[in-house]
Design a protein around this motif. Sequence first.
Motif, short mmCIF file in Angstrom:
data_model
loop_
_atom_site.label_atom_id
_atom_site.label_comp_id
_atom_site.label_asym_id
_atom_site.label_seq_id
_atom_site.Cartn_x
_atom_site.Cartn_y
_atom_site.Cartn_z
N GLN A 92 0.83 -1.20 0.00
CA GLN A 92 0.00 0.00 0.00
C GLN A 92 0.87 1.26 0.00
N PRO A 93 0.71 2.14 -1.00
CA PRO A 93 1.55 3.35 -1.08
C PRO A 93 1.08 4.44 -0.14
N LEU A 94 2.04 5.20 0.38
CA LEU A 94 1.73 6.39 1.17
C LEU A 94 2.36 7.58 0.44
N HIS A 95 1.53 8.52 0.01
CA HIS A 95 1.96 9.63 -0.84
C HIS A 95 2.26 10.90 -0.03
N GLU A 96 2.91 11.84 -0.71
CA GLU A 96 3.21 13.16 -0.13
C GLU A 96 3.92 13.03 1.22
N THR A 97 4.93 12.16 1.26
CA THR A 97 5.58 11.82 2.52
C THR A 97 6.96 12.47 2.68
N HIS A 98 7.20 13.56 1.97
CA HIS A 98 8.52 14.18 1.98
C HIS A 98 8.66 15.29 3.02
N THR A 99 7.62 15.57 3.79
CA THR A 99 7.66 16.63 4.80
C THR A 99 7.26 16.07 6.17
N ARG A 100 7.47 16.86 7.22
CA ARG A 100 7.04 16.44 8.56
C ARG A 100 5.53 16.19 8.59
N GLU A 101 4.77 17.11 7.97
CA GLU A 101 3.32 16.94 7.94
C GLU A 101 2.93 15.70 7.15
N GLY A 102 3.63 15.45 6.05
CA GLY A 102 3.36 14.26 5.25
C GLY A 102 3.62 12.98 6.01
N ASN A 103 4.68 12.99 6.81
CA ASN A 103 4.98 11.82 7.63
C ASN A 103 3.94 11.63 8.74
N ARG A 104 3.38 12.73 9.23
CA ARG A 104 2.31 12.61 10.23
C ARG A 104 1.07 11.96 9.63
N HIS A 105 0.74 12.36 8.41
CA HIS A 105 -0.41 11.75 7.74
C HIS A 105 -0.14 10.27 7.49
N ALA A 106 1.08 9.94 7.09
CA ALA A 106 1.44 8.55 6.85
C ALA A 106 1.33 7.73 8.13
N ALA A 107 1.85 8.28 9.23
CA ALA A 107 1.78 7.58 10.52
C ALA A 107 0.34 7.35 10.94
N ALA A 108 -0.52 8.32 10.70
CA ALA A 108 -1.94 8.18 11.06
C ALA A 108 -2.58 7.02 10.29
N LYS A 109 -2.24 6.89 9.00
CA LYS A 109 -2.79 5.81 8.19
C LYS A 109 -2.24 4.46 8.65
N ILE A 110 -0.96 4.44 9.00
CA ILE A 110 -0.34 3.20 9.48
C ILE A 110 -0.99 2.74 10.78
N ARG A 111 -1.17 3.68 11.70
CA ARG A 111 -1.75 3.32 13.00
C ARG A 111 -3.24 3.01 12.89
N ALA A 112 -3.89 3.52 11.86
CA ALA A 112 -5.31 3.24 11.67
C ALA A 112 -5.56 1.86 11.06
N SER A 113 -4.49 1.21 10.61
CA SER A 113 -4.66 -0.13 10.05
C SER A 113 -5.20 -1.07 11.13
N PRO A 114 -6.23 -1.85 10.82
CA PRO A 114 -6.88 -2.68 11.83
C PRO A 114 -6.13 -3.95 12.19
N VAL A 115 -5.00 -4.21 11.54
CA VAL A 115 -4.28 -5.47 11.76
C VAL A 115 -3.32 -5.36 12.94
N ARG A 116 -2.74 -6.48 13.34
CA ARG A 116 -1.87 -6.52 14.52
C ARG A 116 -0.43 -6.14 14.21
N VAL A 117 0.08 -6.56 13.03
CA VAL A 117 1.49 -6.31 12.70
C VAL A 117 1.59 -5.64 11.33
N VAL A 118 2.29 -4.50 11.28
CA VAL A 118 2.47 -3.75 10.03
C VAL A 118 3.96 -3.65 9.73
N LEU A 119 4.32 -3.87 8.48
CA LEU A 119 5.69 -3.68 8.01
C LEU A 119 5.72 -2.51 7.05
N VAL A 120 6.65 -1.57 7.30
CA VAL A 120 6.73 -0.34 6.51
C VAL A 120 8.14 -0.20 5.94
#
Length: 218
Positions: A104-132
């Motif tokens: 699953q791609p995470l876009h617009e991740t080149h800034t601090r704010e972009g990384n915050r949005h990416a982290a929010a999507k990662i943590r919102a994943s309903p599964v137990r283990v995520v690999l990034v």
Amino acid sequence: MRSILALAVVALCDANTKHERTVYVIRHADKIGETCDLCHAGEIRAKQLTGVFSGKSYHDNPHVFSKPDALFYFHMEHKYHGVSHQRCYETLKYVSEKLALPRQPLHETHTREGNRHAAAKIRASPVRVVLVAWEHRNIPLLAEALGYSESNPEFKHELEKCHSKLGGWPTDADFDFVYTFSYGAGSDRLVGFSCRHEGVTPFIPADAYDNCNKHDDC
């Protein structure tokens, strides 16, 4: 009566454990050049990641990494990074194929704010283990967004175990680290952080690096 209570406690502990969540963050595998895809060593590393993230010991590595239930990657965009190759995507290729998981791609991740949005999507994943799989200059920003803080002495001590020139975060020559973020049941609060080696680098032949970091003529 005591045995019934004991079983109830065990069942409750097992239920809580099943709901704890883990996020593994790795850097993309070794590259040909700054604007290129994976070199031979990077291809080997990408293949070996299926053994690293298998829930079993990889080459007697004392730290066992669980099988991921979801995969995310840093999507490099030409307008920001000047590249069209997706090293983070390629790094997860063999894990994706073995576990039948989409990348699953995470876009617009080149800034601090972009990384915050990416982290929010990662943590919102309903599964137990995520690999990034992430771009190394952005790993500190993603870690911060996932809850890492230098003000936590335990977390900082764990980061220092990586022995990197940048205080634990990967330099341009570092590819063998796994950053683990652990969250409690039903919570987004980071309760554990560690930095460990994948353990792949010692098993990559020296000649596999012949086309690594050589040029940007892709």
